[in-house]
Design a protein around this motif. Structure first.
Motif: not given
Length: 88
Positions: A16-32, A63-67, A81-88
């Motif tokens: 989960l730590d590895i999955a959440c390390a993805l930068p926000w723009p990249d994470m957003k582009s692969v969701t779902p 984005i909900a990240v689940e492993v 599980k983790a819940l990631i919100t967009a950086p402000r």
């Protein structure tokens, strides 16, 4: 050697730590999106690792990240599980 629940839980948290390390723009582009692959537990046993990036219902735009880490062929295992919100 059998994989115990503690080992699966530790692996799920690490993945989960590895999955959440993805930068926000990249994470957003692969969701779902999700994938699964075979890996090895520290004990040497093969396990299946599944990652999912899903749009969360609350808060909107998060984005909900689940492993999940489980024995090969098992229906359940340890989940993190983790819940990631967009950086402000």
């Amino acid at each position: 050697m059998a994989v115990n629940d503690d080992e699966l839980s530790a692996m799920a948290i690490e993945e989960l730590d590895i999955a959440c390390a993805l930068p926000w723009p990249d994470m957003k582009s692969v969701t779902p999106w999700g994938d699964s692959f075979t890996g090895f537990a520290p004990s040497g046993r093969e396990v299946e690792i599944e990652r999912r990036y899903l749009w969360a219902h609350e808060p909107e735009g998060a984005i909900a990240v689940e492993v999940e880490v489980r024995d090969i062929g098992a229906r359940t295992g340890a989940e993190a599980k983790a819940l990631i919100t967009a950086p402000r």
